[in-house]
Design an enzyme around this catalytic site. Structure first.
Site, mmCIF file in Angstrom:
data_model
loop_
_atom_site.group_PDB
_atom_site.id
_atom_site.type_symbol
_atom_site.label_atom_id
_atom_site.label_comp_id
_atom_site.label_asym_id
_atom_site.label_seq_id
_atom_site.Cartn_x
_atom_site.Cartn_y
_atom_site.Cartn_z
ATOM 1 N N HIS A 103 0.840 -1.194 0.000
ATOM 2 C CA HIS A 103 0.000 0.000 0.000
ATOM 3 C C HIS A 103 0.877 1.245 0.000
ATOM 4 O O HIS A 103 1.944 1.283 0.590
ATOM 5 C CB HIS A 103 -0.996 0.013 1.154
ATOM 6 C CG HIS A 103 -0.409 -0.220 2.513
ATOM 7 N ND1 HIS A 103 0.079 -1.439 2.932
ATOM 8 C CD2 HIS A 103 -0.253 0.611 3.570
ATOM 9 C CE1 HIS A 103 0.499 -1.357 4.174
ATOM 10 N NE2 HIS A 103 0.320 -0.116 4.591
ATOM 11 N N HIS A 105 1.019 5.153 0.944
ATOM 12 C CA HIS A 105 0.434 6.234 1.745
ATOM 13 C C HIS A 105 0.657 7.549 1.010
ATOM 14 O O HIS A 105 1.763 7.801 0.503
ATOM 15 C CB HIS A 105 1.144 6.360 3.101
ATOM 16 C CG HIS A 105 0.922 5.226 4.029
ATOM 17 N ND1 HIS A 105 -0.040 5.239 5.012
ATOM 18 C CD2 HIS A 105 1.561 4.028 4.134
ATOM 19 C CE1 HIS A 105 0.022 4.106 5.693
ATOM 20 N NE2 HIS A 105 0.974 3.355 5.178
#
Length: 123
Positions: A103, A105
């Site tokens: 992921h 950010h």
């Protein structure tokens, strides 16, 4: 061998709610549940394809890795982060990765400082 399902898989499958900002056939962007900046969202691949962490990246992952950064920029534009933003990928235990699903950010909406976590100049 398939990776174990994570909270992000449940978000992708709409099994748990999330404040989704963007979705296409490859990626999903949603607001972080514990924001570290006025604007903090995550961009994830919808299919892990072995990318539980950036350490697992192979040449075949180049298209999705580029797409995740493209989506990060498009969503940043949508959220009016025209003064700038920070992109972070935590990798592994020592890198602070909390979910075993790659992921990205994206943090913005205020001045970022270096190194991260240090206070900025007084106003």
């Amino acid at each position: 061998m398939e990776d174990k399902p994570t909270i992000f898989d449940k978000i992708i499958n709409k099994e748990i709610p999330a404040k989704i900002i963007y979705e296409d056939d490859q990626a999903l962007a949603f607001h972080d549940i514990a924001p570290q900046a006025p604007v903090h969202f995550l961009v994830i691949p919808k299919k892990k394809d072995g990318l539980s962490t950036l350490q697992n990246a192979e040449q075949r992952h180049e298209p999705i890795l580029g797409h995740l950064l493209y989506v990060a920029n498009e969503v940043a534009k949508k959220l009016n982060l025209d003064k700038g933003y920070r992109v972070v990928i935590n990798v592994g235990q020592h890198g602070g990765q909390a979910v075993d699903h790659l992921h990205v950010h994206v943090l913005g909406g205020a001045q970022c400082h270096w190194p991260p976590g240090t206070p900025g100049p007084s106003a």
